[in-house]
Enzyme design. Structure first.
Site, mmCIF file in Angstrom:
data_model
loop_
_atom_site.group_PDB
_atom_site.id
_atom_site.type_symbol
_atom_site.label_atom_id
_atom_site.label_comp_id
_atom_site.label_asym_id
_atom_site.label_seq_id
_atom_site.Cartn_x
_atom_site.Cartn_y
_atom_site.Cartn_z
ATOM 1 N N SER A 64 0.813 -1.526 -0.212
ATOM 2 C CA SER A 64 0.141 0.090 0.171
ATOM 3 C C SER A 64 0.722 1.442 0.092
ATOM 4 C CB SER A 64 -0.995 0.182 1.231
ATOM 5 O OG SER A 64 -2.074 -0.876 1.016
ATOM 6 N N GLY A 105 3.940 9.460 6.791
ATOM 7 C CA GLY A 105 4.594 8.106 6.601
ATOM 8 C C GLY A 105 3.322 7.194 6.050
ATOM 9 N N GLY A 124 2.508 -12.128 3.690
ATOM 10 C CA GLY A 124 3.975 -12.679 3.661
ATOM 11 C C GLY A 124 4.895 -11.344 3.322
ATOM 12 N N GLY A 170 2.536 2.700 5.412
ATOM 13 C CA GLY A 170 3.100 1.269 5.544
ATOM 14 C C GLY A 170 2.094 0.585 4.465
ATOM 15 N N GLY A 171 2.650 -0.685 4.449
ATOM 16 C CA GLY A 171 2.087 -1.557 3.478
ATOM 17 C C GLY A 171 2.054 -3.019 4.133
#
Length: 457
Positions: free
Chosen positions: A63, A303, A310, A305-306
Site C-alpha cells: 500500500s 508516513g 508474507g 505502511g504496506g
C-alpha cells in the site's frame, strides 16, 4: 537529532539482531539524511533457495504504492489537467459506486483522503492485460455499497485509489505502470522496479513467508497473492529499499529529484502532507490523513505502511530535516521490527512521538451500544459482551478469503478482546485500537478497526 555516523554504525547490526528476534526471514532498510545515505540488508529473500537479501533486493511494497499514485495525480494538478475539487466524473464519466447520486459528488480529493464513503477493499481479479485496471473500475467498483456521504469520514479505500489510477491512465493516455515508470521512476533514476513476476525475475527478488507447520516461516507457493487488477493501490508493485528511499527523499526535498530537477511542485509536496481529516481510533498518537500520506505532528512527520500476506513495509519522511527511512520485509513480525528499528529513527529525526503510554482499561458502562455484527465485503466482525469488556471474532469473507486460499492457507476466524480505554474507544489484545462510531443516540453504526469503518450489519 539523527546522526548519519550513528546510523551507519548501528543500522546493519541492529537490523540483523532485530530481524532474527522478530522472526523476519529477510529485510532491507535504507536511510537518507540530506545528501547522505546508509543501507543494510539481512537474512534471505527465499528460505527455500537460501539466496541472501541485499540492499538492491526487490520486495513488494503493497500500500505504499498509494502515495506513488497520489503523487502521479498531483503532477496532473501541477500541469493544470486535474483539480482536487473536480468531480471524478469530470475525468471518468463512467465512474460510479452503487449510489449514483453520491457518485456524482465524489471528488478527486475525496479519493486521495479516503473519504469517498464507499467500501474500500476490492481485490477482485479482472484480466491479465493492459485493461485490468479499467475493468476493475468500470465493472467492479459500481457494485460497491456507499456506506457514508462523500467527505463524511476517513475509511481506508483501496478501491478509491484504483479509480485514481484509472484517472491517471486516461489523462496520460498510457497504462498505470507506464505512467509510474515515465513520470516518477525515470526522473528519480529508479531501475529496481517490478509490477509483476515477469519483471521481478530480472532482480534479486523476495518472496513472502508465512508460518507453515514444522517448517516454521516458509515461502508462499506464489509470488503474489493479490491479483494484478489494482496496481494503483499496491497489489503487486515491488522495488528495492534504495528505490523506495529515492521516492521518499524526493518528498523530503519538497519534490526535487537527486539531480535537482522538480518532479513535483513544492506546493503539491506540501499539500500532500497537510492533514485534512482525522483518522479515527488513534487515541495515543493522533494522526490525520493528507493526500494519501498519514500525517503526524502537524506534518513534521509523514508516513505510509504496506502489508500483504508474507510482506510488510514502511516509509517515513521528515521534510523539515530532509530525512527518509524505508524498510522492506518478507515475513515474520514486521510490525515489531518497524516499532523497534524504524520508529526510533523517525522519532529522533522529527521529534514527533510515535508511541505513548498504555491507556488504562475501564468497565464498559453500556455494552449494548457496541455489541452486534459488523460486516463489509471482506470481513464479518461479531462483537459480544463478556465480564471485563467485549470480545470480537473477525472472519475473512469474499475477496479476502479468496486471497488467503490463493496463499495456500486456511481461512480461519481470529478472536481477540476489547477493553474500553475511552468513550467508545477500545484497546485490542494485539495493541491496536478500535473506535465505535455514531453511538451517541443508540447502537453504534460503525466500528473503526484496522483503518476501516465497518458498518453494523
Amino acid at each position: 537529532m539523527l546522526s548519519m555516523d550513528d546510523v551507519r554504525d548501528r543500522l546493519g547490526p541492529d537490523l540483523a539482531r532485530l530481524a532474527e528476534e522478530h522472526g523476519v526471514p529477510g529485510a532491507a532498510v535504507a536511510v537518507g539524511i540530506g545528501d547522505a545515505t546508509a543501507e543494510a540488508a539481512t537474512g534471505v529473500v527465499n528460505r527455500r533457495t537460501g539466496v541472501p537479501a541485499t540492499p538492491d533486493a526487490v520486495f513488494q511494497i503493497q500500500s505504499i504504492t498509494k502515495v506513488w499514485t497520489a503523487t502521479l495525480v498531483m503532477q496532473l494538478v501541477d500541469e493544470g489537467q486535474v483539480a482536487l475539487g473536480d468531480p471524478v466524473r469530470a475525468h471518468l464519466p463512467r465512474f460510479r459506486t452503487a449510489d449514483p447520486e453520491a457518485s456524482a459528488r465524489i471528488t478527486v480529493e475525496h479519493l486521495l483522503t479516503h473519504t469517498g464513503g464507499f467500501d474500500g477493499d476490492l481485490w477482485k481479479a479482472t484480466t491479465g492485460g493492459d485493461d485490468a485496471l479499467q475493468r476493475l473500475v468500470e465493472d467492479e467498483v459500481p457494485r460497491l455499497p456507499q456506506r457514508q456521504a462523500p467527505g463524511a469520514r476517513y475509511s481506508y479505500c483501496s478501491a478509491g485509489m484504483a479509480v485514481l489510477g484509472r484517472l491517471v491512465e486516461v489523462v496520460r493516455g498510457m497504462t498505470f505502470a507506464q505512467a509510474l515508470r515515465t513520470h516518477l521512476a525515470g526522473p528519480l533514476g529508479i531501475e529496481e522496479l517490478a509490477f509483476d513476476a515477469n519483471d521481478a525475475l530480472g532482480f534479486n527478488t523476495a518472496i513472502g513467508h508465512v508460518p507453515q507447520g514444522d517448517r516454521g516461516m516458509w515461502p508462499l507457493p506464489v509470488w503474489a497473492t493479490m491479483p494484478e487488477s489494482n496496481p494503483a493501490a499496491g497489489n503487486r508493485l515491488a522495488m528495492s529499499a534504495r528505490a523506495l528511499l529515492a521516492f521518499g527523499m524526493m518528498h523530503a526535498a519538497d519534490g526535487r529529484a537527486p539531480g535537482g530537477g522538480q518532479v513535483l511542485s513544492e506546493a503539491s509536496a506540501k499539500a500532500m502532507r497537510t492533514g485534512r481529516a482525522a483518522i479515527p481510533a488513534s487515541p495515543v498518537v493522533p494522526k490525520a490523513v493528507g493526500l494519501a500520506w498519514e500525517v503526524f505532528g502537524g506534518g513534521a512527520l509523514v508516513g505510509h505502511g504496506g502489508g500483504a500476506i508474507g510482506f510488510g513495509s514502511m516509509l517515513y519522511v521528515v521534510p523539515g530535516r530532509r530525512v527518509a527511512i524505508a524498510l522492506l520485509t518478507n515475513g515474520g513480525d514486521d510490525k515489531a521490527l518497524i516499532r523497534d528499528l524504524v520508529e526510533p529513527l523517525a522519532e529522533a529525526a522529527s521529534g514527533v512521538p510515535l508511541t505513548g503510554p498504555d491507556l488504562r482499561p475501564r468497565p464498559v458502562a453500556d455494552p449494548g451500544r457496541y455489541t452486534g455484527v459488523y460486516a463489509d465485503g471482506t470481513q464479518h466482525l461479531a462483537v459480544t459482551s463478556e465480564r471485563d469488556g467485549l470480545s470480537a471474532v473477525i472472519t475473512p469473507i469474499g475477496d479476502a478469503a479468496e486471497m488467503i486460499e490463493r496463499a495456500g492457507l486456511p481461512v480461519a476466524p481470529t478472536a481477540f478482546g476489547l477493553r474500553e480505554v475511552g468513550p467508545g474507544t477500545f484497546a485490542t489484545d494485539g495493541g491496536r485500537y478500535a473506535q465505535f462510531l455514531d453511538a451517541d443516540e443508540g447502537p453504534a453504526r460503525f466500528v473503526h478497526l484496522g483503518g476501516r469503518s465497518v458498518p453494523r450489519a
